[in-house]
Design a protein around this motif. Structure first.
Motif, short mmCIF file in Angstrom:
data_model
loop_
_atom_site.label_atom_id
_atom_site.label_comp_id
_atom_site.label_asym_id
_atom_site.label_seq_id
_atom_site.Cartn_x
_atom_site.Cartn_y
_atom_site.Cartn_z
N UNK A 136 40.29 40.52 48.00
CA UNK A 136 39.47 39.37 48.52
C UNK A 136 38.35 38.36 47.63
N UNK A 137 38.14 39.68 46.77
CA UNK A 137 36.72 39.26 46.02
C UNK A 137 37.12 39.02 44.87
N UNK A 138 38.37 39.59 44.28
CA UNK A 138 38.73 39.15 43.26
C UNK A 138 40.15 37.59 42.96
N UNK A 139 39.63 37.52 44.09
CA UNK A 139 40.73 36.50 44.44
C UNK A 139 40.57 35.41 43.48
N UNK A 140 39.31 34.48 43.29
CA UNK A 140 38.90 33.47 43.07
C UNK A 140 39.42 33.60 41.14
N UNK A 141 39.35 35.16 40.61
CA UNK A 141 39.95 35.14 39.20
C UNK A 141 40.43 35.78 38.60
N UNK A 142 41.45 36.11 39.62
CA UNK A 142 42.48 36.75 39.51
C UNK A 142 43.53 36.15 39.47
N UNK A 143 43.87 35.08 40.87
CA UNK A 143 44.80 34.31 41.06
C UNK A 143 45.27 33.08 39.97
N UNK A 144 46.40 33.84 39.88
CA UNK A 144 47.37 32.92 38.79
C UNK A 144 48.79 32.41 39.02
N UNK A 145 48.84 31.74 38.68
CA UNK A 145 50.45 30.83 39.09
C UNK A 145 51.45 31.98 39.06
N UNK A 146 52.01 32.96 38.31
CA UNK A 146 52.73 33.77 39.42
C UNK A 146 52.40 34.38 39.93
#
Length: 329
Positions: free
Chosen positions: A272-282
Motif C-alpha cells: 500500500x505504501x507504493x500504491x500512489x506511484x505504482x498503480x497503472x492502468x493494467x
C-alpha cells in the motif's frame, strides 16, 4: 518499280494474334501454393484465436455483464461504464502514473539498446564483444518472477547486497528500505527493465548496422573522418529508419506501462505504501475488474486504453511520414 504502300494500321492490328489470358480464381492460386499455405496456417489460427476472437469481449464494456447470462443475455447499458471511469477519483492518479512511467521508459529505456549496439559495433576485440553480448542477452530469457526475486533480494534491508555495498563505502549510514520508499520506485522499475531487455533489444540495431554500406565508411575514412564522425554521419543515418519504426511502435504503446514487473515488485500489488506511484492502468484493471468482479468496468478501462494507443500510433506515424522518410504506412 512499283512501291506498294504499307497496309493500314487497322489491318495490321487485325492480323496480330490475340492472346486471351485465362483468369485464375483465388482458390486456384491457393491450391497451387498449398505447401506455403500450410506453413502459414498455424500462424493464422494463432492470430485468430488470441487476437481476433477475444475482441468479442469488447461488448462487455457496453453491458452490465453477468457470467451466468453471457453476452447475449446481459442487459445493454451503453456508455455508463465509461462515465464511471472518468468520474472515478482513483482513475486520474492511475492515468498519471501510467503516462509518467511510459514517458520515462520512452526517454531512458528506448535509446538504451541503440547506445549498446553502437558501442558494441565499435569494439575491435571479437572475443570481448561476444562475452558482452552473451551477458547482456541472458536477462531477457529470465521470467519476471526470477528477475523480481533478484531485485527484491538485492535491495533487501537485511543482508541486501546494495545496502551492504553502500554501507561499506560509507555512502549511507543505515540500510534503506528501497522498495518501500515511493521516491525510488520509478528509478528501480525503469533500471530493472533496461537491465533485462537492453541486450536482446540491441540485436535488431546490430543487424541494422551490419546492413549499412561499407563503401560509406571507406569514403568517410578517405575524407579523414574519425570514429565519432563516422558514427554521426554514417552509422546513425543508416539505422535511422529502423529506429523510427520502433519509436512509432513505442509511442503507440504509451498507455502500456507494464503489468508483471510492477505487480511482482509491489508484492502482487499489496504494498500500500507504493500504491500512489505504482498503480497503472493494467494493475488497476486487474484489481478492480478481476479481483472485485467488475468485469464490464475493467473491459471499459481496457477499451479506453486501446483507443488511446491506436490514436497515438496514428499520430506518431503521421508525424514521421510528414517530417521524415520512414513510416509504417
Amino acid at each position: 518499280m512499283k512501291i506498294e504502300s504499307p497496309p493500314p494500321m487497322e489491318y495490321v492490328a487485325l492480323r496480330q494474334p490475340v492472346v486471351v489470358r485465362k483468369k485464375t480464381s483465388l482458390w486456384h492460386h491457393l491450391l497451387r501454393q498449398w505447401d506455403l499455405q500450410v506453413m502459414v496456417l498455424p500462424g493464422i489460427i494463432l492470430l485468430l484465436v488470441f487476437s481476433y476472437l477475444p475482441m468479442w469481449g469488447v461488448l462487455a464494456a457496453f453491458q452490465d455483464y453477468d457470467l451466468s447470462r453471457g453476452f447475449f443475455g446481459s442487459p445493454w447499458i451503453g456508455f455508463k461504464h465509461f462515465a464511471e471511469v472518468f468520474s472515478d477519483p482513483l482513475f486520474l492518479p492511475v492515468l498519471k502514473n501510467t503516462v509518467a512511467i511510459s514517458a520515462l521508459r520512452l526517454i531512458f529505456a528506448f535509446p538504451a539498446p541503440v547506445f549498446l549496439a553502437l558501442l558494441l559495433n565499435e569494439v575491435q576485440w571479437p572475443f570481448f564483444k561476444r562475452i558482452v553480448q552473451t551477458i547482456s542477452y541472458l536477462p531477457h530469457f529470465m521470467s519476471w518472477v526470477i528477475v523480481s526475486g533478484l531485485v527484491i533480494s538485492s535491495l533487501a534491508v537485511d543482508n541486501g547486497s546494495v545496502n551492504m555495498a553502500l554501507l561499506q563505502m560509507h555512502v549511507i549510514h543505515e540500510p534503506v528500505n528501497w522498495l518501500s520508499t515511493p521516491e525510488y520506485f520509478w528509478s528501480i522499475l525503469i533500471s530493472t527493465g533496461i537491465w533485462k531487455e537492453i541486450g536482446f533489444g540491441s540485436i535488431i540495431y546490430l543487424a541494422a548496422i551490419a546492413g549499412v554500406d561499407p563503401n560509406l565508411y571507406e569514403a568517410a575514412d578517405i575524407d579523414g573522418a574519425g570514429r565519432l564522425r563516422r558514427l554521426w554521419y554514417v552509422t546513425l543515418p543508416g539505422i535511422a529508419p529502423v529506429v523510427t519504426i520502433f519509436l512509432i511502435l513505442s509511442v503507440g504503446q504509451i498507455l502500456n506501462a507494464g503489468f508483471e514487473d510492477i505487480l511482482l515488485l509491489t508484492n502482487r500489488g499489496d504494498n500500500a505504501i507504493l500504491r500512489d506511484v505504482s498503480d497503472v492502468i493494467d494493475t488497476y484493471v486487474y484489481r478492480v475488474g478481476l479481483t472485485d468482479f467488475r468485469y464490464s468496468y475493467g473491459v471499459a478501462v481496457g477499451l479506453f486504453k486501446s483507443v488511446v494507443n491506436v490514436f497515438m500510433l496514428v499520430c506518431a506515424n503521421f508525424m514521421a511520414r510528414r517530417w521524415g522518410e520512414t513510416s509504417l504506412w
